[in-house]
Scaffold this motif. Structure first.
Motif, short mmCIF file in Angstrom:
data_model
loop_
_atom_site.label_atom_id
_atom_site.label_comp_id
_atom_site.label_asym_id
_atom_site.label_seq_id
_atom_site.Cartn_x
_atom_site.Cartn_y
_atom_site.Cartn_z
N ALA A 78 17.50 57.20 35.90
CA ALA A 78 17.56 58.61 36.30
C ALA A 78 16.75 59.39 35.28
O ALA A 78 16.35 58.85 34.24
CB ALA A 78 19.01 59.10 36.33
N VAL A 125 31.15 63.26 40.36
CA VAL A 125 30.84 64.05 41.55
C VAL A 125 31.35 65.48 41.31
O VAL A 125 32.30 65.70 40.56
CB VAL A 125 31.49 63.44 42.82
N GLU A 145 22.48 68.76 38.35
CA GLU A 145 22.90 67.72 39.28
C GLU A 145 21.82 66.67 39.41
O GLU A 145 20.65 66.91 39.11
CB GLU A 145 23.19 68.32 40.65
N PHE A 146 22.23 65.48 39.88
CA PHE A 146 21.28 64.42 40.19
C PHE A 146 21.84 63.59 41.33
O PHE A 146 23.04 63.62 41.60
CB PHE A 146 20.98 63.55 38.95
N GLU A 147 20.97 62.88 41.97
CA GLU A 147 21.37 61.97 43.04
C GLU A 147 21.57 60.59 42.42
O GLU A 147 20.62 60.02 41.86
CB GLU A 147 20.30 61.93 44.14
N HIS A 148 22.80 60.08 42.50
CA HIS A 148 23.10 58.77 41.90
C HIS A 148 22.36 57.69 42.68
O HIS A 148 22.62 57.49 43.86
CB HIS A 148 24.60 58.52 41.91
N PRO A 149 21.45 56.97 42.03
CA PRO A 149 20.63 56.00 42.75
C PRO A 149 21.37 54.78 43.26
O PRO A 149 20.85 54.06 44.12
CB PRO A 149 19.57 55.59 41.72
N GLU A 153 21.88 57.16 50.39
CA GLU A 153 21.54 58.51 50.86
C GLU A 153 22.51 58.86 51.97
O GLU A 153 22.85 58.04 52.80
CB GLU A 153 20.09 58.54 51.34
N SER A 155 25.60 59.62 51.44
CA SER A 155 26.97 59.44 50.95
C SER A 155 27.46 60.77 50.38
O SER A 155 26.74 61.43 49.63
CB SER A 155 27.01 58.38 49.85
N ARG A 158 27.04 60.88 46.57
CA ARG A 158 25.73 60.65 45.94
C ARG A 158 25.37 61.72 44.90
O ARG A 158 24.82 61.42 43.85
CB ARG A 158 24.64 60.54 46.99
N THR A 159 25.65 62.98 45.19
CA THR A 159 25.35 64.05 44.24
C THR A 159 26.35 64.02 43.09
O THR A 159 27.56 63.98 43.31
CB THR A 159 25.38 65.43 44.93
N HIS A 160 25.82 64.01 41.88
CA HIS A 160 26.64 64.00 40.67
C HIS A 160 26.25 65.18 39.78
O HIS A 160 25.12 65.67 39.85
CB HIS A 160 26.41 62.71 39.88
#
Length: 168
Positions: A78, A125, A145-149, A153, A155, A158-160
Protein backbone atom coordinates in the motif's frame (compact mmCIF):
# COMPACT_ATOMS: atom_id res chain seq x y z
CA UNK A 1 0.25 -8.59 30.99
CA UNK A 2 1.87 -9.28 27.62
CA UNK A 3 3.58 -12.66 27.38
CA UNK A 4 4.68 -15.37 25.01
CA UNK A 5 2.23 -17.93 23.71
CA UNK A 6 1.47 -21.24 25.43
CA UNK A 7 -0.11 -24.37 24.02
CA UNK A 8 -3.06 -23.72 26.36
CA UNK A 9 -3.75 -20.47 24.45
CA UNK A 10 -4.70 -22.30 21.25
CA UNK A 11 -8.23 -23.20 22.38
CA UNK A 12 -9.27 -19.73 23.63
CA UNK A 13 -7.56 -18.15 20.59
CA UNK A 14 -9.65 -20.38 18.33
CA UNK A 15 -12.81 -19.43 20.24
CA UNK A 16 -11.90 -15.75 19.82
CA UNK A 17 -11.42 -16.21 16.07
CA UNK A 18 -14.68 -18.16 15.73
CA UNK A 19 -16.79 -15.50 17.46
CA UNK A 20 -18.82 -13.64 14.80
CA UNK A 21 -19.11 -10.53 17.01
CA UNK A 22 -15.33 -10.32 17.54
CA UNK A 23 -14.77 -10.95 13.81
CA UNK A 24 -17.49 -8.54 12.65
CA UNK A 25 -14.98 -6.29 10.86
CA UNK A 26 -13.12 -9.16 9.18
CA UNK A 27 -14.18 -11.07 6.06
CA UNK A 28 -15.07 -14.21 8.04
CA UNK A 29 -14.51 -16.14 11.21
CA UNK A 30 -11.53 -18.49 11.36
CA UNK A 31 -11.62 -22.27 11.80
CA UNK A 32 -9.78 -24.02 14.63
CA UNK A 33 -7.25 -25.53 12.21
CA UNK A 34 -6.50 -22.16 10.62
CA UNK A 35 -6.35 -20.46 14.02
CA UNK A 36 -3.77 -22.99 15.26
CA UNK A 37 -1.71 -22.57 12.09
CA UNK A 38 -1.69 -18.78 12.52
CA UNK A 39 0.02 -19.17 15.90
CA UNK A 40 2.44 -21.88 14.81
CA UNK A 41 3.31 -20.61 11.33
CA UNK A 42 2.98 -16.84 11.71
CA UNK A 43 2.93 -15.57 15.29
CA UNK A 44 5.84 -17.56 16.74
CA UNK A 45 8.15 -16.95 13.74
CA UNK A 46 7.44 -13.17 13.90
CA UNK A 47 9.33 -12.91 17.19
CA UNK A 48 12.29 -14.91 15.90
CA UNK A 49 12.49 -12.86 12.70
CA UNK A 50 11.70 -9.33 13.91
CA UNK A 51 12.00 -9.23 17.69
CA UNK A 52 8.31 -8.38 17.95
CA UNK A 53 4.94 -9.90 17.19
CA UNK A 54 1.57 -10.61 18.76
CA UNK A 55 1.79 -11.19 22.49
CA UNK A 56 -0.81 -13.18 24.37
CA UNK A 57 -2.62 -10.97 26.89
CA UNK A 58 -3.34 -12.12 30.44
CA UNK A 59 -5.31 -10.13 32.97
CA UNK A 60 -3.99 -11.31 36.35
CA UNK A 61 -6.80 -12.27 38.68
CA UNK A 62 -9.32 -12.09 35.83
CA UNK A 63 -8.35 -14.44 32.99
CA UNK A 64 -5.23 -16.25 31.78
CA UNK A 65 -5.87 -15.38 28.09
CA UNK A 66 -8.11 -12.56 26.87
CA UNK A 67 -6.65 -12.19 23.37
CA UNK A 68 -3.58 -10.73 21.75
CA UNK A 69 -1.95 -7.35 21.24
CA UNK A 70 1.19 -6.67 19.33
CA UNK A 71 3.21 -5.50 16.39
CA UNK A 72 3.52 -6.92 12.90
CA UNK A 73 4.60 -5.96 9.41
CA UNK A 74 1.59 -5.95 7.09
CA UNK A 75 2.02 -8.48 4.28
CA UNK A 76 0.50 -6.36 1.53
CA UNK A 77 1.60 -3.41 -0.55
CA UNK A 78 0.00 0.00 0.00
CA UNK A 79 1.11 3.61 -0.23
CA UNK A 80 2.21 3.55 3.44
CA UNK A 81 4.09 0.22 3.43
CA UNK A 82 6.53 -1.07 4.47
CA UNK A 83 5.59 -0.27 8.03
CA UNK A 84 4.87 -1.81 11.40
CA UNK A 85 1.30 -2.03 12.64
CA UNK A 86 0.01 -2.24 16.19
CA UNK A 87 -3.09 -4.40 16.45
CA UNK A 88 -5.27 -6.26 18.92
CA UNK A 89 -8.09 -8.76 19.21
CA UNK A 90 -9.72 -9.43 22.57
CA UNK A 91 -12.60 -11.67 23.55
CA UNK A 92 -15.76 -9.63 23.78
CA UNK A 93 -16.36 -10.31 27.48
CA UNK A 94 -13.15 -8.32 28.05
CA UNK A 95 -14.07 -5.32 25.90
CA UNK A 96 -14.59 -1.96 27.55
CA UNK A 97 -12.11 -2.42 30.42
CA UNK A 98 -9.15 -0.59 28.87
CA UNK A 99 -7.13 -3.78 28.31
CA UNK A 100 -6.55 -3.15 24.59
CA UNK A 101 -5.36 0.40 25.21
CA UNK A 102 -3.07 -0.55 28.09
CA UNK A 103 -1.56 -3.51 26.24
CA UNK A 104 -1.17 -1.54 23.00
CA UNK A 105 0.69 1.20 24.91
CA UNK A 106 3.13 -1.45 26.11
CA UNK A 107 3.52 -2.76 22.55
CA UNK A 108 4.15 0.79 21.27
CA UNK A 109 6.79 1.34 23.97
CA UNK A 110 8.50 -1.88 22.91
CA UNK A 111 8.37 -0.83 19.27
CA UNK A 112 9.84 2.59 19.87
CA UNK A 113 12.24 1.95 22.77
CA UNK A 114 13.44 -1.60 22.12
CA UNK A 115 13.02 -2.14 18.38
CA UNK A 116 13.83 1.49 17.51
CA UNK A 117 10.92 2.14 15.16
CA UNK A 118 10.35 5.70 13.94
CA UNK A 119 6.61 5.24 13.35
CA UNK A 120 3.85 2.72 14.06
CA UNK A 121 0.54 2.57 12.21
CA UNK A 122 -2.83 0.98 12.78
CA UNK A 123 -5.82 0.49 10.50
CA UNK A 124 -9.34 -0.87 10.42
CA UNK A 125 -12.62 -0.42 8.62
CA UNK A 126 -14.33 2.94 9.22
CA UNK A 127 -17.22 1.30 11.10
CA UNK A 128 -14.94 -0.23 13.74
CA UNK A 129 -15.47 2.59 16.21
CA UNK A 130 -14.11 0.61 19.18
CA UNK A 131 -10.70 0.08 17.57
CA UNK A 132 -10.64 3.62 16.22
CA UNK A 133 -11.24 4.89 19.77
CA UNK A 134 -8.29 2.81 21.00
CA UNK A 135 -6.12 4.30 18.25
CA UNK A 136 -7.13 7.80 19.29
CA UNK A 137 -6.53 7.08 22.99
CA UNK A 138 -3.03 5.94 22.01
CA UNK A 139 -2.40 9.35 20.46
CA UNK A 140 -2.50 8.04 16.89
CA UNK A 141 -3.71 10.45 14.23
CA UNK A 142 -6.06 9.74 11.35
CA UNK A 143 -4.22 9.85 8.01
CA UNK A 144 -6.87 9.02 5.44
CA UNK A 145 -8.37 5.96 3.83
CA UNK A 146 -7.06 3.21 1.59
CA UNK A 147 -8.44 0.22 -0.24
CA UNK A 148 -7.16 -2.96 1.42
CA UNK A 149 -5.59 -4.96 -1.42
CA UNK A 150 -6.34 -8.31 0.21
CA UNK A 151 -10.09 -7.70 0.09
CA UNK A 152 -12.18 -8.04 -3.05
CA UNK A 153 -13.38 -4.97 -4.90
CA UNK A 154 -16.95 -4.34 -3.87
CA UNK A 155 -16.43 -5.81 -0.38
CA UNK A 156 -17.98 -3.59 2.28
CA UNK A 157 -14.77 -4.13 4.28
CA UNK A 158 -12.33 -3.07 1.55
CA UNK A 159 -12.09 0.60 2.61
CA UNK A 160 -9.87 1.05 5.65
CA UNK A 161 -8.84 4.07 7.73
CA UNK A 162 -5.17 4.57 8.55
CA UNK A 163 -3.84 5.99 11.82
CA UNK A 164 -0.17 6.86 12.46
CA UNK A 165 1.99 7.53 15.47
CA UNK A 166 5.54 8.89 15.16
CA UNK A 167 8.24 8.14 17.70
CA UNK A 168 7.64 10.41 20.71
Amino acid sequence: MLRGWRESDLEPFAALNADPVVMEHFPSTITRARSDSIVLERVLPMFAEHGFGWWAVDVPGVAPFVGFVGLQEPSFDAWFTPCVEVGWRLSREHWGHGYATEAARAALTHGFDVVGLDEIVSFTVPANVRSRAVMERLGMRYDGEFEHPRLAEGSPLRTHVLYRLPRP
